[in-house]
Scaffold this active site. Structure first.
Site, mmCIF file in Angstrom:
data_model
loop_
_atom_site.group_PDB
_atom_site.id
_atom_site.type_symbol
_atom_site.label_atom_id
_atom_site.label_comp_id
_atom_site.label_asym_id
_atom_site.label_seq_id
_atom_site.Cartn_x
_atom_site.Cartn_y
_atom_site.Cartn_z
ATOM 1 N N ASP A 47 18.852 -1.891 -3.477
ATOM 2 C CA ASP A 47 18.078 -1.745 -2.032
ATOM 3 C C ASP A 47 18.302 -2.694 -1.443
ATOM 4 O OD1 ASP A 47 16.294 0.531 -2.707
ATOM 5 O OD2 ASP A 47 15.005 -0.665 -3.979
ATOM 6 N N LYS A 66 9.903 0.202 -10.956
ATOM 7 C CA LYS A 66 11.210 -1.041 -10.384
ATOM 8 C C LYS A 66 11.549 -2.485 -11.397
ATOM 9 C CE LYS A 66 12.837 1.042 -5.838
ATOM 10 N NZ LYS A 66 12.351 0.982 -4.879
HETATM 11 P P1 NAP Z 1 5.572 -0.566 -5.870
HETATM 12 O O1 NAP Z 1 6.403 -1.389 -6.687
HETATM 13 O O2 NAP Z 1 4.624 0.742 -6.377
HETATM 14 O O3 NAP Z 1 4.873 -0.810 -5.120
HETATM 15 C C1 NAP Z 1 4.510 -0.745 -3.490
HETATM 16 C C2 NAP Z 1 3.355 -2.041 -2.775
HETATM 17 O O4 NAP Z 1 2.783 -0.849 -2.293
HETATM 18 C C3 NAP Z 1 2.125 -3.031 -3.965
HETATM 19 O O5 NAP Z 1 2.593 -4.330 -3.542
HETATM 20 C C4 NAP Z 1 1.291 -2.133 -4.174
HETATM 21 O O6 NAP Z 1 0.157 -3.146 -4.332
HETATM 22 C C5 NAP Z 1 1.022 -2.373 -2.633
HETATM 23 N N1 NAP Z 1 0.340 -0.842 -2.172
HETATM 24 C C6 NAP Z 1 0.098 0.565 -2.272
HETATM 25 N N2 NAP Z 1 -1.027 0.821 -1.672
HETATM 26 C C7 NAP Z 1 -1.669 0.073 -0.628
HETATM 27 C C8 NAP Z 1 -2.677 0.014 -0.390
HETATM 28 N N3 NAP Z 1 -3.771 1.486 -0.208
HETATM 29 N N4 NAP Z 1 -3.260 -1.112 0.417
HETATM 30 C C9 NAP Z 1 -2.569 -2.333 0.065
HETATM 31 N N5 NAP Z 1 -0.897 -2.363 -0.574
HETATM 32 C C10 NAP Z 1 -1.026 -1.114 -1.146
HETATM 33 O O7 NAP Z 1 6.518 0.458 -5.225
HETATM 34 P P2 NAP Z 1 7.681 -0.092 -3.881
HETATM 35 O O8 NAP Z 1 9.521 1.093 -4.838
HETATM 36 O O9 NAP Z 1 8.257 -1.309 -4.000
HETATM 37 O O10 NAP Z 1 8.073 1.594 -3.180
HETATM 38 C C11 NAP Z 1 6.984 0.650 -2.182
HETATM 39 C C12 NAP Z 1 7.646 1.916 -0.487
HETATM 40 O O11 NAP Z 1 8.568 1.975 -0.263
HETATM 41 C C13 NAP Z 1 7.267 3.531 -1.447
HETATM 42 O O12 NAP Z 1 6.915 4.462 -0.187
HETATM 43 C C14 NAP Z 1 8.752 3.739 -1.719
HETATM 44 O O13 NAP Z 1 9.094 5.435 -1.331
HETATM 45 C C15 NAP Z 1 9.155 3.021 -0.168
HETATM 46 N N6 NAP Z 1 10.916 2.603 -0.675
HETATM 47 C C16 NAP Z 1 11.572 2.821 0.452
HETATM 48 C C17 NAP Z 1 13.002 2.702 0.230
HETATM 49 C C18 NAP Z 1 14.031 3.315 0.874
HETATM 50 O O14 NAP Z 1 14.934 3.454 0.839
HETATM 51 N N7 NAP Z 1 13.492 3.747 2.367
HETATM 52 C C19 NAP Z 1 13.460 1.942 -0.927
HETATM 53 C C20 NAP Z 1 12.312 1.670 -1.330
HETATM 54 C C21 NAP Z 1 11.063 2.304 -1.605
HETATM 55 P P3 NAP Z 1 -0.347 -3.056 -5.603
HETATM 56 O O15 NAP Z 1 0.615 -4.240 -6.961
HETATM 57 O O16 NAP Z 1 -1.700 -3.457 -5.243
HETATM 58 O O17 NAP Z 1 -0.555 -1.504 -6.525
#
Ligand code: NAP
Length: 280
Positions: A107, A71
């Site tokens: 989003d 993203k």
């Molecule tokens: P992203 O850009 O990869 O960001 C994920 C974040 O979570 C990063 O800050 C990452 O830290 C952190 N993280 C991952 N594993 C972790 C752990 N074990 N401990 C602590 N922090 C951790 O992903 P995203 O696009 O933001 O999406 C994140 C989640 O939201 C996903 O599950 C996605 O499916 C969900 N989501 C849902 C919707 C919806 O419509 N319901 C919309 C958007 C996203 P690092 O930077 O250190 O890796």
């Protein structure tokens, strides 16, 4: 579904994509409206994203959804960002305007729908994670006038996000804390938002906050994860008597907003919600 020579191609880019429900929602919406489109999962590893966007341009893929982990990285590969995407610094929807490839962010509207369900009257939120979705969440919280603290395992990422959001602050503030300080913050917030993938299928046994005991009674807990719908975090919150909102409403709302941007049609929200319910 009749796929022919005029059928427009849509898809979601991310990695991995095993969890995505977007094809079910969008193909149901195409079917219900009679729109001649087909929507596929298009897994792309991070280092291949520039190649993938070159392919989107070459084949004139009509619209893209963008998910983990692309993203933020995709913002540099497009011709222009809409004000929503520029403000969030993240793109989850790509569309064409004439011959220009634009990045947009639905989003924000998706998270606003979660907030409208419960949490809109919160005074201070704690956001877990500082990735692409967290940017939309922090922007929506700022617009709602909710003071926000971001916790990330790399505190520099939380700080970068907080200062990006803070740069446009009209109401605020947004600031960062280390992941290790998270538990100490729980008593100070009345809204907890998980934007990390912790607890997402197939690792559904995990929770970003194993002990919610320090959250005040009356607090609201949001989890963006939508598979499973009731994550370990939401289950624990519900057992404690806290109000919870799952990621389903955000997924359907952001998809509906993307659908209308791509097609110019009103989105068939009920059909998209049914497709989501059937797929979960
Ligand atoms: P992203 O850009 O990869 O960001 C994920 C974040 O979570 C990063 O800050 C990452 O830290 C952190 N993280 C991952 N594993 C972790 C752990 N074990 N401990 C602590 N922090 C951790 O992903 P995203 O696009 O933001 O999406 C994140 C989640 O939201 C996903 O599950 C996605 O499916 C969900 N989501 C849902 C919707 C919806 O419509 N319901 C919309 C958007 C996203 P690092 O930077 O250190 O890796």
């Amino acid at each position: 579904m009749n796929v022919g020579a005029q059928t427009r191609l849509f898809g979601v880019v991310g990695h991995p994509l095993g969890h995505t429900l977007s094809p079910a929602l969008h193909n149901a919406a195409f079917g219900a409206t009679g729109y001649d489109g087909v929507y596929l999962a298009l897994p792309v590893e991070p280092e291949r994203l520039p190649d993938a966007i070159a392919g989107v341009r070459a084949w004139k893929v009509w619209g893209l959804s963008v998910t983990v982990p692309h993203k933020v990285a995709i913002t540099a590969l497009l011709d222009e960002l809409t004000p929503e995407a520029a403000a969030a610094g993240a793109v989850n929807t790509v569309y064409w305007e004439a011959d220009r490839l634009l990045g947009h962010n639905t989003d924000i509207a998706g998270y606003e729908a979660m907030l409208a369900t419960a949490g809109r009257d919160a005074a201070r939120a704690l956001v877990l994670g500082a990735g692409g979705a967290a940017r939309a969440v922090c922007l929506a919280l700022r617009r709602a006038g909710i003071a926000t603290t971001v916790a990330a395992r790399e505190v520099s990422r939380a700080e970068a996000l907080a200062s990006a959001i803070e740069a446009g602050t009209v109401t605020g503030p947004t600031h960062a804390v280390a992941w290790s300080a998270l538990e100490a913050w729980l008593p100070r917030v009345d809204l907890l938002v998980n934007t990390t993938p912790i607890g997402m299928y197939p690792a559904g046994d995990a929770s970003p906050v194993p002990d919610l005991g320090r959250l005040p009674q009356g607090a609201v807990v949001h989890d963006l994860v939508y598979r499973p719908l009731e994550t370990r975090l939401l289950h624990a919150a519900r057992v404690r008597g806290l109000r919870t909102v799952d990621g389903g409403i955000m997924l359907v709302t952001q998809a509906a907003e993307a659908f209308s941007r791509w097609t110019g049609l009103p989105p068939p929200r009920a059909v998209m919600r049914d497709a989501f319910d059937q797929a979960t």
